[in-house]
Design a protein around this motif. Structure first.
Motif, PDB file in Angstrom:
ATOM      1  N   UNK A 186       0.809  -1.210   0.000  1.00  0.00           N
ATOM      2  CA  UNK A 186       0.000   0.000   0.000  1.00  0.00           C
ATOM      3  C   UNK A 186       0.847   1.267   0.000  1.00  0.00           C
ATOM      4  N   UNK A 187       2.122   1.144  -0.356  1.00  0.00           N
ATOM      5  CA  UNK A 187       2.978   2.313  -0.557  1.00  0.00           C
ATOM      6  C   UNK A 187       2.402   3.100  -1.732  1.00  0.00           C
ATOM      7  N   UNK A 188       1.912   4.326  -1.523  1.00  0.00           N
ATOM      8  CA  UNK A 188       1.233   5.050  -2.610  1.00  0.00           C
ATOM      9  C   UNK A 188       2.171   5.561  -3.693  1.00  0.00           C
ATOM     10  N   UNK A 189       3.444   5.701  -3.384  1.00  0.00           N
ATOM     11  CA  UNK A 189       4.397   6.232  -4.365  1.00  0.00           C
ATOM     12  C   UNK A 189       4.923   5.127  -5.274  1.00  0.00           C
ATOM     13  N   UNK A 190       5.337   3.999  -4.678  1.00  0.00           N
ATOM     14  CA  UNK A 190       5.835   2.863  -5.455  1.00  0.00           C
ATOM     15  C   UNK A 190       5.143   1.591  -4.959  1.00  0.00           C
ATOM     16  N   UNK A 191       3.899   1.377  -5.366  1.00  0.00           N
ATOM     17  CA  UNK A 191       3.148   0.232  -4.835  1.00  0.00           C
ATOM     18  C   UNK A 191       3.648  -1.118  -5.320  1.00  0.00           C
ATOM     19  N   UNK A 192       4.347  -1.171  -6.435  1.00  0.00           N
ATOM     20  CA  UNK A 192       4.812  -2.454  -6.963  1.00  0.00           C
ATOM     21  C   UNK A 192       6.325  -2.473  -7.052  1.00  0.00           C
ATOM     22  N   UNK A 193       6.921  -3.569  -6.579  1.00  0.00           N
ATOM     23  CA  UNK A 193       8.364  -3.774  -6.687  1.00  0.00           C
ATOM     24  C   UNK A 193       8.623  -5.166  -7.243  1.00  0.00           C
ATOM     25  N   UNK A 194       9.786  -5.327  -7.868  1.00  0.00           N
ATOM     26  CA  UNK A 194      10.209  -6.638  -8.379  1.00  0.00           C
ATOM     27  C   UNK A 194      11.506  -7.059  -7.714  1.00  0.00           C
ATOM     28  N   UNK A 195      11.572  -8.331  -7.363  1.00  0.00           N
ATOM     29  CA  UNK A 195      12.795  -8.929  -6.817  1.00  0.00           C
ATOM     30  C   UNK A 195      13.216 -10.044  -7.778  1.00  0.00           C
ATOM     31  N   UNK A 196      14.432  -9.953  -8.269  1.00  0.00           N
ATOM     32  CA  UNK A 196      14.929 -10.967  -9.202  1.00  0.00           C
ATOM     33  C   UNK A 196      15.787 -11.966  -8.447  1.00  0.00           C
ATOM     34  N   UNK A 197      15.498 -13.248  -8.663  1.00  0.00           N
ATOM     35  CA  UNK A 197      16.239 -14.342  -8.010  1.00  0.00           C
ATOM     36  C   UNK A 197      16.867 -15.209  -9.100  1.00  0.00           C
ATOM     37  N   UNK A 198      18.164 -15.494  -8.951  1.00  0.00           N
ATOM     38  CA  UNK A 198      18.848 -16.323  -9.955  1.00  0.00           C
ATOM     39  C   UNK A 198      19.615 -17.460  -9.288  1.00  0.00           C
ATOM     40  N   UNK A 199      19.802 -18.544 -10.035  1.00  0.00           N
ATOM     41  CA  UNK A 199      20.582 -19.682  -9.576  1.00  0.00           C
ATOM     42  C   UNK A 199      21.077 -20.441 -10.794  1.00  0.00           C
ATOM     43  N   UNK A 200      22.107 -21.241 -10.600  1.00  0.00           N
ATOM     44  CA  UNK A 200      22.623 -22.120 -11.651  1.00  0.00           C
ATOM     45  C   UNK A 200      22.565 -23.541 -11.102  1.00  0.00           C
ATOM     46  N   UNK A 201      21.703 -24.347 -11.674  1.00  0.00           N
ATOM     47  CA  UNK A 201      21.525 -25.716 -11.200  1.00  0.00           C
ATOM     48  C   UNK A 201      22.513 -26.628 -11.918  1.00  0.00           C
ATOM     49  N   UNK A 202      23.366 -27.280 -11.139  1.00  0.00           N
ATOM     50  CA  UNK A 202      24.417 -28.139 -11.673  1.00  0.00           C
ATOM     51  C   UNK A 202      24.195 -29.595 -11.277  1.00  0.00           C
ATOM     52  N   UNK A 203      24.891 -30.495 -11.981  1.00  0.00           N
ATOM     53  CA  UNK A 203      24.832 -31.923 -11.700  1.00  0.00           C
ATOM     54  C   UNK A 203      25.388 -32.202 -10.308  1.00  0.00           C
TER      55      UNK A 203
END
Length: 359
Positions: A342-359
């Protein structure tokens, strides 16, 4: 007689050793107006003439412009005091209708800006083809300007509209139908069911979330385009983010979401390994209670952040991101978490999650 190559090297040495404060390259005029040009006539050029008004030789190292439409041509030959040099500037008006003003910065071998050149003018656009104006082939001779309408925020009780243009390029009337594939229940469409030969118009889209029934997070609709009952695979997509009503003054006594991280990297992870965890902190730097409205992901990770959680002014919430490598495919995994508050100035944010799946 001294070889020319030796003379050239001597001049370059002088350019390097001489104090840069003495460098002065004067262009008169330093601005050129191409006037009104036609896009169909192609590139236009003008040659600027400069004089070394300093008391030492100088070399033009580079001529920099911020637009690929403007290309300079110049010599890196040393310019002795009192000598002239030329810089030819070529402007390409392709796909650039209207007025333009472009600056070019001239740099010496001392990496100093020693002059500024300007070209300007106005471009009369060429007449575009129907295929350029309506690049999407929807089948049956019907062409569209786009297949996507991306709304930003959708506020309860506030109607938002957008449109996609159409043109019937066939010599017969066509029947248009938009068949829902994904439905939000908040979208209204307005379009003709039959389109005459040569007719152009718009398909109108309207989102309206009732004021007494707010919705949070992604609002998305997908509609398959049918021409005379047949589809060539064209789908129209509209989407936006449902958020809280925007107050008249969004800076006074309002919550403010502050995320400690917007990118979380797990790095290399063994496929058969245990669940991995990382965390971030969501803080309320505002003057009113912060409420998490929606948390959306693509299914690669889980999080302890959930809708309905509340954070008092000045407080923080520690949130975990959990990655189970056994449920992932090998290679790079990327997840985008969408968090709505409910932040009226920036109501939407994105969080990027990364990984490298190995054998």
């Amino acid at each position: 007689m001294i070889p020319k190559r030796v003379i050239f090297l001597i001049l370059l040495t002088l350019c390097t050793l001489t104090a840069s404060a003495q460098e002065h390259l004067s262009f008169r005029p330093d601005t050129w107006d191409f006037g009104t040009i036609r896009e169909t006539d192609g590139r236009v050029s003008h040659t600027f003439t400069g004089v070394n008004r300093g008391d030492s030789p100088l070399v033009i190292l580079d001529v920099v412009t911020t637009c690929g439409c403007t290309v300079p041509d110049f010599s890196k030959k040393p310019i002795l005091p009192g000598e002239k040099t030329q810089i030819t500037v070529t402007y390409d008006p392709a796909n650039r209708p209207g007025s333009f003003t472009k600056e070019l910065w001239v740099y010496s071998s001392e990496k100093r800006k020693i002059a500024t050149l300007t070209v300007q003018g106005s471009v009369i656009p060429r007449q575009k083809t129907v295929e350029e104006l309506y690049p999407v082939d929807a089948g049956g001779g019907l062409r569209l300007t786009s297949t996507l309408n991306a709304f930003s925020y959708i506020y309860p009780g506030r109607q938002v509209q957008a449109a996609i243009g159409y043109a019937n390029t066939s010599k017969r009337p066509v029947r248009l139908e938009l068949r829902p594939e994904t439905t939000s229940g908040a979208l209204r469409t307005d379009y003709p069911k039959q389109i005459a030969p040569g007719e152009r118009g718009e398909i109108n889209f309207t989102y309206l979330i009732p004021a007494d029934k707010p919705r949070y997070g992604t609002v998305r609709d997908a509609l398959e385009v049918l021409i005379d009952g047949r589809s060539n695979g064209t789908t129209l997509v509209t989407h936006g983010i449902g958020v809280d009503p925007q107050p008249a003054d969004a800076t006074q006594n309002a919550p403010k979401a502050d995320f400690s991280e917007n990118i979380l990297k797990f790095g290399p992870v063994k496929h058969a390994g245990p669940v991995r965890k990382k965390h971030f902190t969501l803080s309320n730097a505002g003057g009113a209670e912060l409420i998490v409205r929606a948390v959306e992901g693509e299914g690669h990770v889980a999080t302890t952040l959930a809708p309905g959680q509340k954070i008092a002014p000045g407080d923080s919430l520690r949130c975990e991101i959990l990655l189970d490598p056994r449920t992932q495919d090998y290679g790079i995994v990327t997840e985008h978490l969408v968090v709505v508050t409910n932040d009226p100035v920036r109501p939407m944010r994105r969080i990027r999650v990364t990984a490298i799946i190995e054998e």
